[in-house]
Write a protein that holds these residues in place. Structure first.
Motif: not given
Length: 259
Positions: A171, A188-192, A224
């Motif tokens: 994250f 990377y992953r979005e915090k959603r 999340y």
């Protein structure tokens, strides 16, 4: 008479403890690796906080009374340094990240064990410069710390070489130095929350890259995290890089990545 006074004063100079300041406990941990019992340490904050907070005048006066302010060169720490120097221009400010080969726009260098060799040298050089009477003591501790750093690096390398972790979801950029050092690719992953339409492609990516772990930091929204791990059938690892148990934290992270 002056000679007698100096002789009487010398033991106090030799054995008095230097007052040093850091921003948060992890930095104190590294300083103590070199100085151990020869300093009195203070911290601006009991934990890492990214944003600058105005300090009351009494606190500024107390903190600025230190001899040396050691810090990682983080933006928030530079602001505190400016405030403290305004109160005490004689405060010695030392950026212990000097000469570290940093990734652009990423200050979290201490997740790479070998960067700590540079940090240790900066700390050692500072103490020898301003407390030269105890040089042999500082050198002995410095060399022990270098051995600890090297052993930590080797333990991590051996553990990761024996497993198949090559890609991980993250994250944040906190682990970029760690990943770069040990040949791991961070995705990377979005915090959603995941949208249901995203899931098939992410499952395909996860399987193709053999991704089994998601790294998240203490304080992140666990919902999340659950949204990602449940849909992709991967496990989550919580890691706090600001924890003051630097060595144990990296070894624990390595263990969890390799399981």
């Amino acid at each position: 008479m002056l000679k007698i006074f100096f002789i009487l004063l010398l033991p106090l100079l030799l054995f008095s403890k230097m007052q040093v300041l850091t921003y948060f406990p992890l930095e104190t941990h590294f300083i103590n690796k070199i100085a151990i019992n020869e300093i009195k340490s203070r911290e601006i904050s009991s934990r890492y906080i990214e944003t600058f907070t105005e300090l009351p005048p009494s606190e500024i006066s107390r903190l600025s009374n230190s001899k040396i302010f050691f810090h990682f060169g983080l933006d928030v720490e530079k602001k505190y340094a400016q405030v403290l120097l305004e109160k005490n221009p004689n405060l010695i400010v030392v950026d212990i990240s000097s000469n570290v080969n940093k990734i652009e726009n990423n200050p979290y260098f201490w997740t790479d064990p070998l960067t700590l060799r540079v940090v240790a040298k900066n700390i050692y050089d500072t103490f020898v410069k301003y407390d030269k009477y105890k040089e042999s003591y500082y050198r002995e501790n410095y060399e022990k710390f270098l051995d600890e750093i090297d052993q930590t690096f080797l333990k991590i390398k051996q553990k990761l070489n024996s497993c198949d972790v090559q890609h991980i979801y993250v994250f944040d950029s906190y682990w970029d130095y760690f990943a770069k050092r040990f040949g791991i690719v961070t995705i990377y992953r979005e915090k959603r929350y995941l949208n249901i339409s995203e899931v098939p492609k992410l499952i395909e990516l996860t399987e193709n890259k053999n991704i089994k772990k998601l790294l998240f930091s203490k304080g992140d929204n666990r919902e999340y995290t659950l949204s990602l791990t449940k849909n992709l059938n991967i496990s989550a690892i919580e890691d706090d890089i600001f924890n003051n148990t630097w060595q144990l934290n990296l070894l624990d992270l390595t263990q969890k990545l390799s399981n």
